[in-house]
Motif scaffolding. Structure first.
Motif: not given
Length: 381
Positions: A260-285
């Motif tokens: 996943i591109d620029s994942f660190k910036s997702v955590n920094d901008t939206y928080g680690h909970a949002a990062g976990d949501q991205v991981l779960a969404h991507f895996a389900a997709f």
């Protein structure tokens, strides 16, 4: 000769031991265990009531004892239904239980007939055992070992045959008997068969419960808890198996390393909970979009892998690029407002004689090339 009272008391002890074993599994919340514990408790009460014949009212030692024993078996069946994920209730069994109550009451108080009572109860038990055997044979999950289910089915079949034989003999008047506790060779033989029922059923359901525990442990070991994708270990095991198949068949196998591109910036901008949501969404997709034959796993962090059997590198590039385009045009409603993400992919094809680690290393280098070229793209090694 064994005394029928002795046989009943031994059966009570075996039921108590079964309750103790099943009670140890109560906290792990396996469906059906509560029904099985209740069934043993009801069965113990029924057997104690049987043992009071001649010393207690007939409504207790005849009617209640027979109905409770039948209810105990029905609860075992309902527990097995819950264990297999069935939500329906065995209403036909409960209707039959009412008929057993009415029949026993009639042949106890209105028209006393010991043989008729035995025939009715034996027929009801035989039907429930047959239903249990069919349920175990048809309801066994395809991915689980057969032995546990076949053991319980075989026990149910044997007990069904025993009760059917008993019912037929009493219905035709082949046996002259006036009391369940009457000491005779054939009665002791049938009671001895009955003593096998609780331990066999208890062993069977305990085996089912432990198989469910084993399945949970396997899932913990093989499935990533956050994303539902295969764990790294399970992914590598699947990859090794696919390479062995490819070696024998000569068919190609491709691998894609996805990040996943620029994942660190997702955590920094939206928080680690949002990062976990991205991981779960991507895996389900990805799990929803890849082919049924493809193997998808999480390698660590935001890095995933896709194994594509019977697929060369060029075909894998087309497949992963199609996924990348679909994700780019979708609007994930479950993610925080404004959060969009992309992914990069490195792809390569297995070469005869190399290890899975070598294949993954080349695909990983292709992934780094995709990152260096600007991300959000698929690159073949």
């Amino acid at each position: 000769m064994l005394n029928p009272i002795t046989i009943l008391l031994v059966t009570v002890l075996s039921g108590a031991m079964a309750m103790a074993v099943l009670g140890s599994l109560w906290r792990v919340a396996i469906p059906g265990v509560g029904y099985w514990i209740t069934a043993n408790a009801v069965g113990i009460v029924a057997l104690l009531a049987f043992s009071l014949q001649g010393h207690a009212p007939r409504w207790l030692s005849f009617v209640a004892a027979n109905v409770l024993l039948a209810l105990a078996l029905l609860l075992v069946l309902e527990g097995c239904l819950r264990f297999l994920g069935r939500r329906e209730r065995p209403w036909a069994g409960y209707a039959g239980l009412v008929l057993v109550l009415l029949g026993i009451s009639y042949w106890t108080f209105i028209e006393p007939d010991f043989n008729a009572r035995v025939t009715l109860v034996s027929a009801y038990h035989a039907i429930l055992y047959a239903a249990l055997a069919v349920l175990m044979l048809r309801g066994r999950p395809a991915h689980r070992p057969r032995y546990n289910y076949y053991f319980l089915a075989a026990a149910a079949v044997l007990l069904c045959i025993g009760h059917s034989t008993r019912g037929i003999m009493y219905s035709f008047g082949s046996l002259m008997q006036t009391s369940l506790l009457q000491v005779s060779p054939i009665n002791v033989a049938f009671l001895a068969l009955g003593i096998l029922a609780p331990p066999f059923l208890a062993i069977g359901v305990v085996m089912l419960a432990h198989d469910r525990l084993a399945e949970r442990f396997e899932r913990l070991a093989n499935v990533d808890d956050m994303t539902g994708a295969l764990s790294r270990r399970a992914f590598l095991e699947s990859g090794a198996a696919l390479l062995n198949v490819s070696l024998r068949s000569g068919l190609p196998v491709a691998i894609a390393i996805v990040d996943i591109d620029s994942f660190k910036s997702v955590n920094d901008t939206y928080g680690h909970a949002a990062g976990d949501q991205v991981l779960a969404h991507f895996a389900a997709f990805v799990a929803r979009e890849v082919r049924a034959s493809d193997v998808f796993g999480r390698l660590g962090g935001e890095e995933f892998g896709v194994l594509c059997p019977v697929t060369n590198a060029a075909e894998a590039v087309v497949l992963l690029d199609r996924l990348r385009t679909r994700l780019a045009t979708s609007t994930p409603g479950e993610l925080p407002r404004g959060l969009r993400y992309t992914f990069s992919v490195g792809v390569d094809q297995w070469r005869r004689g190399e290890s899975l680690e070598q294949l993954m290393a080349r695909a990983d280098r292709a992934l780094y090339a995709a990152k260096a070229a600007g991300r959000n793209r698929v690159v073949a090694a």
